[in-house]
Design a protein around this motif. Structure first.
Motif, PDB file in Angstrom:
ATOM      1  N   UNK A  21       0.825  -1.197   0.000  1.00  0.00           N
ATOM      2  CA  UNK A  21       0.000   0.000   0.000  1.00  0.00           C
ATOM      3  C   UNK A  21       0.865   1.254   0.000  1.00  0.00           C
ATOM      4  N   UNK A  22       0.412   2.223  -0.789  1.00  0.00           N
ATOM      5  CA  UNK A  22       1.146   3.477  -0.953  1.00  0.00           C
ATOM      6  C   UNK A  22       0.493   4.575  -0.115  1.00  0.00           C
ATOM      7  N   UNK A  23       1.242   5.652   0.071  1.00  0.00           N
ATOM      8  CA  UNK A  23       0.697   6.841   0.718  1.00  0.00           C
ATOM      9  C   UNK A  23      -0.036   7.700  -0.304  1.00  0.00           C
ATOM     10  N   UNK A  24      -1.148   8.267   0.127  1.00  0.00           N
ATOM     11  CA  UNK A  24      -1.816   9.278  -0.695  1.00  0.00           C
ATOM     12  C   UNK A  24      -0.902  10.491  -0.813  1.00  0.00           C
ATOM     13  N   UNK A  25      -0.917  11.154  -1.954  1.00  0.00           N
ATOM     14  CA  UNK A  25      -0.121  12.363  -2.138  1.00  0.00           C
ATOM     15  C   UNK A  25      -1.020  13.524  -2.529  1.00  0.00           C
TER      16      UNK A  25
END
Length: 720
Positions: A21-25
């Motif tokens: 899972x990635x971070x929202x930017x």
């Protein structure tokens, strides 16, 4: 091969598998990466079985009006095509005449204020496929007569009409003048606070035009510097009545097309005229008026032939009355009306003489939208909070007040777009964990006919990002159970401590705690949560959908109970073992900016950080209609204005405070922030601030939002 409607805009990128899972930017949030697919705007045809949409092909510079069947979603006809090869200019919006034989086309539109715009307009004849340009000049608010033979409009503050049968133009008024006299459209404050622009209406056979005239010569003028890109800035000057100052003198007039005569109607006991609507009887106009305090509404019947005025009904309130469009006249001119008279907003049926026939809905819940009346089934359709104040459902009920039926079944936010005959409705559903889903239903029983569109691709895409569910609950504050949502970090550990960041708006009748899909701010709050911040929102006293008394308890004291509630919320949540009581922030926009400012000042032992975007800092600076509705005038209620103004408490600032405003804000003037800055300077307080040149109340355009939210994010990281 049959052509089927593509009822959606594909905005989000194609989902793909993620290994982690990635971070929202911020770049993704404000670049549209998470924008949900939506239905194109549609217009129901009179038969109730078909609708039209505007279909655009930017590559070919082509636009079409296409007709579809509700039942099958199949394209049945292309009504109009505008292309470089046709005689029809590229248009951006359209509307049909009542008989659907003519179409009003909008081109070259330019924004004036929030709702108003001017442009070049055309009339297209569906039968012979001819097109007429209404005027060589940019005009405002054109409207076709019921038979489609004429079109009325406003140009340079005067009212005109074009006769489409012979091409002649008649000037109805001659005294229009910028910042002085307006005929046929509203002034700034009516547009902003009563929510309408066109202030003229055709009667049933197009023989009479009723219109409002605004004399704003005594209204104080406001000026805004416009910096632009030139060597010298310019000024935008317009009439803006601040609380306690003079309003436009508004009068009602009837223009008879047959003899070109104009009659002024005597409504001498009225102050505001927020709505006019013709009845089925072509000779009778309903007119709603309000006193300046906005707690006494009268509805009159005006006889067009005689100019006589009679009282149809009236309502009073100890606080204030809201103006809505919830009014339908039946064939006999009895009428359907919504009111808070029993403590909650409900639907009522009145006799033609104005007397009450019956109350149609009742209970400790609110009717939140009135959709209309179907004479065929003798049913009324509406939306309500019957299943909880954070939810919405769609219902039908008989005109006799019986046989109520819930038409939507999923828990969350349901809204409806009905066909003209109330045969079908398109249900838009969302919840905090389900982005918009569009389905077609029978209006008779709510039975689903077919699926139209969902946002499953967006849901799948978000699985590749770190997000957390919105947790809904209530919190007991100052004797009331207040609605709350909270977002915790995805890796939340109750043995650790986290800073608390509150979001709120808090304005009268508003709601932020709702079971619906995310807006852009929700994605930002998710991003903050994944950076180890607990984000929460509580709707305090004065907000909506919990009854009249809960909403109106802030009357004459805007900023008192709402601020007490937000401070108490922060203090109570700080008692949780996983909240760091020394790291508490709050933010808001507009009314929310007013609240955030008050909280960092009056709650200086509770809040360590506040961000105020486009805040009101004194209600003395805001407009008459909104402010006086809730506060009376500064002359009559000076303590209410000053005791709850952030300008009164600059010396109390202890925490980190960020002020943000657009210099071109015609609504909440940058004057509010400039005065706050001066008070803080004189109190020798340090703070941060940013002014966005020529940006209005929304502070948007190109990279503006990205830069703004980057600034706020960095401020939080550095100080909370």
């Amino acid at each position: 091969m049959k052509k089927y409607l593509l009822l959606f805009l594909i905005v989000a990128a194609t989902p793909h598998a993620f290994t982690q899972q990635k971070d929202l930017t911020l770049e993704e949030i404000w670049g549209g990466a998470f924008t949900a697919r939506t239905l194109e705007s549609l217009k129901s045809m009179k038969d109730g079985l078909h609708y039209t949409i505007l279909s655009k092909d930017k590559a070919r510079n082509e636009v079409r009006i296409e007709k579809y069947a509700y039942e099958t979603l199949e394209l049945t006809e292309t009504i109009l095509v505008a292309s470089p090869e046709s005689d029809v200019p590229y248009f951006t919006s359209y509307s049909f005449s009542e008989d659907e034989r003519k179409i009003l086309l909008s081109t070259e539109e330019e924004k004036i204020f929030r709702r108003s715009k001017r442009g070049i307009y055309y009339i297209y004849n569906v039968e012979d496929k001819t097109i007429i340009r209404i005027s060589d000049k940019k005009i405002i608010s054109p409207s076709l007569s019921p038979d489609g033979s004429k079109v009325a409009y406003m140009f340079e503050n005067d009212l005109y009409y074009l006769d489409l049968t012979n091409g002649s133009t008649t000037r109805i008024t001659t005294d229009g003048e910028k910042n002085a006299i307006i005929n046929g459209i509203t002034d700034w404050v009516y547009e902003e606070e009563f929510g309408f622009v066109r202030a003229f209406e055709w009667n049933a056979d197009g023989s009479v035009l009723a219109f409002l005239r605004f004399d704003e010569r005594e209204v104080p003028e406001f000026s805004m510097d416009v910096y632009g890109e030139g060597l010298y800035p310019t000024q935008n000057r317009f009439k803006y009545p601040k609380a306690g100052e003079e309003n436009s003198q508004v009068t009602l007039h009837l223009y008879n097309l047959q003899d070109a005569s104009t009659r002024q109607i005597d409504l001498s006991d009225s102050y505001y005229i927020p709505r006019i609507l013709w009845k089925h009887n072509k000779n009778e106009l309903s007119v709603r008026t309000l006193n300046r305090a906005q707690n006494h509404l009268k509805m009159y019947t005006v006889k067009a032939d005689m100019g006589s005025v009679s009282l149809l009904m009236e309502e009073k309130d100890k606080a204030y009355l809201d103006i809505t469009d919830d009014l339908t006249f039946l064939e006999d001119d009895s009428f359907i009306w919504t009111s808070e008279r029993d403590g909650y907003n409900h639907i009522y049926l009145h006799n033609p003489d104005g007397s009450l026939k019956r109350q149609l809905t009742s209970g400790p819940w609110e009717v939140t939208r009135y959709y209309g009346y179907d004479p065929g089934s003798r049913s009324i359709f509406y939306q309500s909070t019957e299943n909880g104040s954070i939810n919405r459902d769609v219902y039908r009920i008989g005109i006799n007040g019986k046989n109520k039926k819930r038409l939507t079944l999923r828990e969350g936010t349901n809204s409806a777009d009905f066909s003209a005959s109330f045969t079908y409705f398109i249900n838009t559903f969302s919840s905090s964990d389900t982005p918009n889903v569009y389905t077609l239903h029978k209006a008779s029983d709510g039975k689903k006919v077919r699926d139209i569109l969902d946002n499953s691709a967006l849901r799948e895409r978000l699985k590749g990002y770190k997000t957390s569910p919105k947790e809904f609950s209530t919190i007991e504050i100052n004797g009331y159970d207040l609605n709350m949502w909270m977002i915790k970090p995805a890796d939340f550990d109750p043995s650790k401590t986290y800073p608390l960041f509150l979001f709120q708006y808090s304005g009268p009748g508003s709601q932020q705690v709702a079971n619906r899909w995310w807006a852009s701010n929700d994605y930002w709050h998710q991003m903050l949560a994944q950076q180890a911040i607990v984000v929460a929102c509580v709707d305090g006293r004065g907000t909506g959908y919990k009854g009249r008394d809960f909403k109106k308890m802030t009357y004459l004291e805007l900023g008192k109970y709402e601020v007490e509630d937000q401070i108490a919320v922060a203090e109570k949540l700080s008692e949780y073992p996983w909240i760091d009581a020394d790291r508490t922030g709050i933010w808001g926009w507009s009314y929310g900016g007013f609240m955030a400012s008050n909280c960092i000042l009056q709650g200086n032992e509770t809040f360590e950080l506040a961000i105020a975007v486009a805040p009101v800092t004194s209600w003395r600076f805001y407009d008459t209609i909104y402010t006086e509705r809730y506060m009376s005038t500064p002359q009559d209620n000076p303590n209410g204005y000053d005791d709850n103004s952030p300008l009164t408490y600059p010396a109390m600032l202890k925490g980190d405070y960020l002020l943000i405003h657009g210099s071109g804000d015609d609504n909440v003037h940058v004057q509010n922030t400039m005065r706050m800055i001066e008070e803080l300077v004189q109190a020798n307080k340090q703070f941060d601030w940013a002014i966005y040149p020529d940006k209005d109340h929304g502070i948007s355009g190109e990279n503006t939002r990205l830069q703004l939210y980057t600034k706020m994010t960095n401020f939080i990281k550095d100080n909370l």
